[in-house]
Design an enzyme around this catalytic site. Sequence first.
Site, PDB file in Angstrom:
ATOM      1  N   LYS A 131     -26.246  48.186  11.924  1.00 12.30           N
ATOM      2  CA  LYS A 131     -25.086  47.790  11.127  1.00 12.30           C
ATOM      3  C   LYS A 131     -24.140  46.967  11.992  1.00 12.30           C
ATOM      4  CE  LYS A 131     -21.012  49.493  10.112  1.00 12.30           C
ATOM      5  NZ  LYS A 131     -20.242  48.249  10.002  1.00 12.30           N
ATOM      6  N   GLU A 168     -20.821  53.488  23.977  1.00 15.41           N
ATOM      7  CA  GLU A 168     -20.091  52.591  24.878  1.00 15.41           C
ATOM      8  C   GLU A 168     -18.735  52.369  24.227  1.00 15.41           C
ATOM      9  OE1 GLU A 168     -18.295  49.901  26.374  1.00 15.41           O
ATOM     10  OE2 GLU A 168     -19.805  48.442  25.720  1.00 15.41           O
ATOM     11  N   CYS A 214     -13.927  45.672  26.074  1.00 16.78           N
ATOM     12  CA  CYS A 214     -13.835  47.094  26.396  1.00 16.78           C
ATOM     13  C   CYS A 214     -13.482  47.288  27.862  1.00 16.78           C
ATOM     14  CB  CYS A 214     -15.132  47.794  26.047  1.00 16.78           C
ATOM     15  SG  CYS A 214     -16.577  46.939  26.666  1.00 16.78           S
ATOM     16  N   GLU A 273      -5.423  51.830  24.851  1.00 12.25           N
ATOM     17  CA  GLU A 273      -6.171  50.575  24.802  1.00 12.25           C
ATOM     18  C   GLU A 273      -5.542  49.672  23.740  1.00 12.25           C
ATOM     19  OE1 GLU A 273     -10.291  50.702  23.375  1.00 12.25           O
ATOM     20  OE2 GLU A 273     -10.780  49.283  24.958  1.00 12.25           O
TER      21      GLU A 273
HETATM   22  P1  NAP Z   1     -14.646  51.004  15.172  1.00 10.86           P
HETATM   23  O1  NAP Z   1     -14.115  51.556  13.901  1.00 10.86           O
HETATM   24  O2  NAP Z   1     -15.045  51.964  16.218  1.00 10.86           O
HETATM   25  O3  NAP Z   1     -15.874  50.043  14.781  1.00 10.86           O
HETATM   26  C1  NAP Z   1     -17.070  49.874  15.496  1.00 10.86           C
HETATM   27  C2  NAP Z   1     -18.257  49.975  14.539  1.00 10.86           C
HETATM   28  O4  NAP Z   1     -18.365  51.298  14.021  1.00 10.86           O
HETATM   29  C3  NAP Z   1     -18.140  49.073  13.317  1.00 10.86           C
HETATM   30  O5  NAP Z   1     -19.416  48.580  12.970  1.00 10.86           O
HETATM   31  C4  NAP Z   1     -17.599  50.036  12.295  1.00 10.86           C
HETATM   32  O6  NAP Z   1     -17.745  49.632  10.960  1.00 10.86           O
HETATM   33  C5  NAP Z   1     -18.392  51.277  12.602  1.00 10.86           C
HETATM   34  N1  NAP Z   1     -17.818  52.500  12.053  1.00 10.86           N
HETATM   35  C6  NAP Z   1     -16.523  52.766  11.718  1.00 10.86           C
HETATM   36  N2  NAP Z   1     -16.403  54.007  11.219  1.00 10.86           N
HETATM   37  C7  NAP Z   1     -17.640  54.556  11.219  1.00 10.86           C
HETATM   38  C8  NAP Z   1     -18.180  55.822  10.817  1.00 10.86           C
HETATM   39  N3  NAP Z   1     -17.417  56.775  10.300  1.00 10.86           N
HETATM   40  N4  NAP Z   1     -19.506  56.036  10.962  1.00 10.86           N
HETATM   41  C9  NAP Z   1     -20.300  55.092  11.488  1.00 10.86           C
HETATM   42  N5  NAP Z   1     -19.857  53.870  11.873  1.00 10.86           N
HETATM   43  C10 NAP Z   1     -18.540  53.610  11.759  1.00 10.86           C
HETATM   44  O7  NAP Z   1     -13.633  49.997  15.805  1.00 10.86           O
HETATM   45  P2  NAP Z   1     -12.570  49.084  15.015  1.00 10.86           P
HETATM   46  O8  NAP Z   1     -11.873  49.871  13.942  1.00 10.86           O
HETATM   47  O9  NAP Z   1     -13.262  47.849  14.580  1.00 10.86           O
HETATM   48  O10 NAP Z   1     -11.562  48.766  16.197  1.00 10.86           O
HETATM   49  C11 NAP Z   1     -10.589  49.743  16.562  1.00 10.86           C
HETATM   50  C12 NAP Z   1     -10.403  49.830  18.057  1.00 10.86           C
HETATM   51  O11 NAP Z   1     -11.621  50.204  18.685  1.00 10.86           O
HETATM   52  C13 NAP Z   1     -10.036  48.536  18.758  1.00 10.86           C
HETATM   53  O12 NAP Z   1      -8.675  48.255  18.650  1.00 10.86           O
HETATM   54  C14 NAP Z   1     -10.467  48.828  20.161  1.00 10.86           C
HETATM   55  O13 NAP Z   1      -9.486  49.566  20.836  1.00 10.86           O
HETATM   56  C15 NAP Z   1     -11.707  49.659  19.978  1.00 10.86           C
HETATM   57  N6  NAP Z   1     -12.949  48.850  20.075  1.00 10.86           N
HETATM   58  C16 NAP Z   1     -13.687  48.952  21.208  1.00 10.86           C
HETATM   59  C17 NAP Z   1     -14.830  48.170  21.348  1.00 10.86           C
HETATM   60  C18 NAP Z   1     -15.681  48.241  22.581  1.00 10.86           C
HETATM   61  O14 NAP Z   1     -16.364  47.283  22.884  1.00 10.86           O
HETATM   62  N7  NAP Z   1     -15.718  49.356  23.272  1.00 10.86           N
HETATM   63  C19 NAP Z   1     -15.205  47.292  20.347  1.00 10.86           C
HETATM   64  C20 NAP Z   1     -14.452  47.237  19.179  1.00 10.86           C
HETATM   65  C21 NAP Z   1     -13.328  48.024  19.065  1.00 10.86           C
HETATM   66  P3  NAP Z   1     -16.615  48.694  10.302  1.00 10.86           P
HETATM   67  O15 NAP Z   1     -17.152  47.354  10.476  1.00 10.86           O
HETATM   68  O16 NAP Z   1     -16.502  49.071   8.891  1.00 10.86           O
HETATM   69  O17 NAP Z   1     -15.333  48.927  11.034  1.00 10.86           O
END
Ligand code: NAP
Length: 495
Positions: free
Chosen positions: A189, A264, A298, A395
Amino acid sequence: MAVVAASKPPVRPQIRQTQLFIGGEWRPAHSGKTFATIDPATEEVIAQVAEGDTADVDAAVQAAREAFDTGPWSRMDARHRGRLMRRLCDLIEAEIDELAALESLDNGKPLSDSRRSDIPMALDVLDYYAGWADKIQGATIPINGNYFCSTRREPVGVVGQIIPWNFPILMAAWKWGPALAAGCTIVMKPAEQTPLTCLRLARLAQKAGIPDGVINVVPGFGPTAGAAIVKHPGIDKIAFTGSGETAQVIMRQAADSLKRLTFELGGKSPNIVFADANLDAAVLGAHVGIHLNQGQCCCAGSRLFVEDSIHDAMVDRVVAMSRSRTVGDPFAAATQQGPQVDRAQFDKIMGYIELGKREGATCATGGGRVGDRGFFIEPTVFTNVSDEMTIAREEIFGPVLSVLRFSDVNELVQRANATKFGLAAAVWTQDVARAHDMARRLRAGTVWINCYDVLDAAAPFGGFKQSGFGRELGAAGLDAYLETKTVTVSLAGCG
Ligand code: NAP
Ligand code: MG
């Protein structure tokens, strides 16, 4: 800060794939629903993409399960598996300009970054793991008794891979590379903000001859499509990159079926500059360490610790460099910084900037929006930051640097480590012993000495503490996709 005006993309990418890719077929979502993917530079809709949900994940898992359990992939000659992966690399290379443009359109990152960094690195990772396909070996083990004991390294099975939006194609490659080399099959996904390059990559994989069902891509939302992957009993392992909050939800939901997990997650990485450092290099390292990819990394070096005696000189230069950064249209040649990925991230970052000011830090440069269309934020540097402030602890995931001072090394190590995160750290010094001592004492999965953001397909990457577990890249990344099977043969009666 220079603002770069909009221009037309040199290569306007065609949007070819917007449906789900399941069992080698392109199909609409079972529900018929779609969602919009947005150009973050203009806030305009690029395309409507099929919105996968439980029924679609079910179909994708069934296809992946069939491909794994009865299909040719895990039984194919390993060298041939590697060859098909290399064919995929060749197809990526042939379309590199178009892929780069598609990535920049969907994510907002400068085209020069996509073209020079993201797509070549994705290709390199797949190429590196293609080389592993026929080098996955077990061992023979001298156990007690009259037995022949050996181990086999076998693919873990069907893997669910959930990736974020900050490096869309690169994250797909990091996940596909080791999974494919190991002989696993995949249900991926992509993030809702950036599904397009992952879908394009799936088309190229099919063209390369990777059998149907080996790679399935289900765009959609986290709480629906993502959660369906996490809960599905037909999936053996989840590999996730994203936020710690989502990782906690995933870990709880995956507990019922005891899936293997690798995470990660985020960071608040210390970037430490000693007084004896090469200042030119350290200033550039501080700048790139925070601002690369609009700060959406990250491993961003978001806490800059500077030794007292050079603090003011260093800050002046870091601020000057941030001011001179060109922000604007991702497709303009001079652009160094594009928009944040979406409104939610933009609002979150602006909220942290306000909080930084309220809590008493000095906003030395930046702090505002750029323009009134698109999610652009000025490169921002806070000085007079103390360890307890929110901007020094959480973060931000944006172009916002917190500068902190230090004088005593032991105190510095304690402060640098006083975070729930442990993804990366960097040290700038000419003193070899100090560099090694710091590398030993910093609690992080990667420590860079006199460099920043040096990532390589062969070098393991991952987090200590709440920055995740398991490693990606290198041989360690492959391990996460393998089970070890012990085979013991009785030699009774053979002399
Ligand atoms: P996120 O919610 O953790 O999204 C990452 C992935 O997980 C997306 O594909 C997301 O889908 C999916 N996801 C969300 N909720 C889920 C669930 N309950 N079960 C399974 N998969 C799920 O991150 P975000 O909301 O986009 O960003 C929020 C914060 O996360 C950022 O501000 C940053 O601090 C951190 N972040 C870290 C990294 C990294 O490289 N470590 C990357 C992105 C974000 P959706 O597309 O629907 O959200
Ligand atoms: Mg999200």
